[in-house]
Design a protein around this motif. Structure first.
Motif, PDB file in Angstrom:
ATOM      1  N   LEU A   1       0.941  -1.289   0.185  1.00 40.77           N
ATOM      2  CA  LEU A   1      -0.013  -0.028  -0.109  1.00 40.77           C
ATOM      3  C   LEU A   1       0.829   1.019  -0.053  1.00 40.77           C
ATOM      4  O   LEU A   1       0.680   2.202  -0.817  1.00 40.77           O
ATOM      5  CB  LEU A   1      -1.151   0.021   1.205  1.00 40.77           C
ATOM      6  N   ALA A   2       2.042   1.183   0.753  1.00 44.07           N
ATOM      7  CA  ALA A   2       2.780   2.467   0.985  1.00 44.07           C
ATOM      8  C   ALA A   2       3.545   2.682  -0.480  1.00 44.07           C
ATOM      9  O   ALA A   2       3.769   3.789  -0.810  1.00 44.07           O
ATOM     10  CB  ALA A   2       3.609   2.332   2.085  1.00 44.07           C
ATOM     11  N   MET A   3       3.782   1.660  -1.220  1.00 46.35           N
ATOM     12  CA  MET A   3       4.479   1.834  -2.429  1.00 46.35           C
ATOM     13  C   MET A   3       3.626   2.043  -3.599  1.00 46.35           C
ATOM     14  O   MET A   3       4.033   3.181  -4.168  1.00 46.35           O
ATOM     15  CB  MET A   3       4.928   0.259  -2.955  1.00 46.35           C
TER      16      MET A   3
ATOM     17  N   SER B   1       9.202  -3.377 -11.793  1.00 41.37           N
ATOM     18  CA  SER B   1       9.256  -1.825 -11.571  1.00 41.37           C
ATOM     19  C   SER B   1       9.297  -1.556  -9.981  1.00 41.37           C
ATOM     20  O   SER B   1      10.209  -0.695  -9.552  1.00 41.37           O
ATOM     21  CB  SER B   1       8.270  -1.123 -12.127  1.00 41.37           C
ATOM     22  N   TYR B   2       8.390  -2.013  -9.304  1.00 47.78           N
ATOM     23  CA  TYR B   2       8.487  -2.044  -7.829  1.00 47.78           C
ATOM     24  C   TYR B   2       9.452  -2.520  -7.231  1.00 47.78           C
ATOM     25  O   TYR B   2      10.149  -1.889  -6.300  1.00 47.78           O
ATOM     26  CB  TYR B   2       7.035  -2.715  -7.167  1.00 47.78           C
ATOM     27  N   LEU B   3       9.934  -3.788  -7.573  1.00 51.32           N
ATOM     28  CA  LEU B   3      11.141  -4.346  -7.093  1.00 51.32           C
ATOM     29  C   LEU B   3      12.235  -3.417  -6.974  1.00 51.32           C
ATOM     30  O   LEU B   3      13.257  -3.396  -6.170  1.00 51.32           O
ATOM     31  CB  LEU B   3      11.410  -5.774  -7.598  1.00 51.32           C
ATOM     32  N   ASN B   4      12.643  -2.937  -8.259  1.00 52.94           N
ATOM     33  CA  ASN B   4      13.786  -2.017  -8.680  1.00 52.94           C
ATOM     34  C   ASN B   4      13.591  -0.753  -7.752  1.00 52.94           C
ATOM     35  O   ASN B   4      14.504  -0.269  -7.421  1.00 52.94           O
ATOM     36  CB  ASN B   4      13.821  -1.888  -9.981  1.00 52.94           C
TER      37      ASN B   4
END
Ligand code: SAM
Length: 293
Positions: A127-129, A175-178
């Motif tokens: 959620l924060a991401m 994309s989130y992981l990076n």
């Protein structure tokens, strides 16, 4: 390995204690599950039967502390990053923009989100991401307050640490992981500080109305994949507590995909987005007014 048999009568005594403390209800089919999960606790407490364990929990001065270990042992903490992605897309593409738009019009640049059964943290970090992604650079102009709570103290230790393996990240886009993780060793991923600092972790038992009263004016509550483990009366109480903790205007409740309010009378209004249900607090209606209506 320590291996004790759990009789039906001891099973019923122990499940009664678990239910009293947490609202979690174990059906008769869970007798074996409880025995397996509790053998280790008996060993740690140096007790040889489940009956002794029950009396220890009830009457020993350390019983209350052990009750927490019991809850930690029986709670189901299954979770992963970006679980139920359809729902999270609705949060990202519909609910968040609507909230931000309405708040900007009122000159209130604050956003309050609660992950009410956060387990080991994957949900609240997701959620924060999402919030960080949607707000982008404007995040510095917003007062973002994300609260994450759970009844399990051991789950909260992992949540605060924010260190995960591949399996927890199986539904996470590259994309989130990076963007939001740092590699830690060869197999782990650490959530970056810019995300961690948006979140306040704490212990709350959702069945306990007094402790949920500390959480107020939430814009969104994620109470996903927990009420299905509770007895009907506890489900009702949790939903009532969630209603109270939400903002009077535009407050949204997200339940798990397998959960709904069909059998629970409540003033929440279901809203349908592409086949997914999100529940909204009736604008301007508190619990008492809703009950009287
Ligand atoms: C299956 S996990 C759900 C995690 C996350 N919300 C998700 O959907 O992926 C259920 C969580 O509910 C917590 N839980 C169970 N009873 C609770 C209660 N009475 N109050 C607060 N949390 C509770 C458990 O400790 C567990 O971490």
């Amino acid at each position: 390995m320590f291996n004790n048999t759990l009789s039906l009568s001891d099973f019923k005594l122990l499940r009664g204690l678990i239910n009293e403390r947490s609202g979690i209800f174990l059906s008769d089919a869970k007798q074996n599950f409880l025995a397996i999960r509790l053998n280790y606790r008996l060993e740690t407490c140096k007790l040889s039967t489940f009956k002794e364990y029950y009396y220890y929990l009830k009457y020993d001065p350390k019983g209350n502390e052990e009750l927490q270990n019991l809850i930690n042992a029986v709670s189901i903490n299954e979770t992963y990053f970006f679980r139920d992605s359809e729902q999270l897309n609705i949060f990202k593409n519909h609910i968040l923009p609507t909230l931000m738009n309405n708040k900007s019009k009122q000159g209130k640049r604050e956003l309050k989100i609660w992950s009410a059964a956060c387990s080991t943290g994957e949900e609240v970090y997701s959620l924060a991401m999402i919030v960080s992604d949607v707000l982008g650079r404007a995040i510095v102009d917003w007062d973002v307050e994300i609260t994450a709570t759970d009844i399990s103290t051991s789950a909260l230790v992992s949540a605060r640490r924010g260190l995960y393996d591949d399996y927890a990240l199986r539904e996470t886009k590259l994309s989130y992981l990076n963007k939001y993780f740092e590699k830690s060793g060869s197999e782990k991923y650490q959530v970056k500080n810019e995300i961690k600092k948006l979140i306040n972790f704490g212990q709350i038992n959702l069945v306990n109305t007094l402790s949920t009263r500390r959480i107020i004016n939430m814009d969104c509550i994620f109470c996903r994949n927990i009420i299905m483990y509770l007895d009907m009366e506890s489900r009702r109480r949790v939903i009532e507590n969630m209603y109270r903790s939400l903002n009077q205007n535009d407050g949204y409740l997200f339940l798990g995909q397998a959960e709904n309010l069909r059998e629970i009378e409540s003033p929440f209004q279901p809203r349908y987005y592409d086949g997914t249900i999100i529940y909204q607090k009736q604008v301007g209606v508190g619990l008492l007014e809703a009950e009287a209506a």
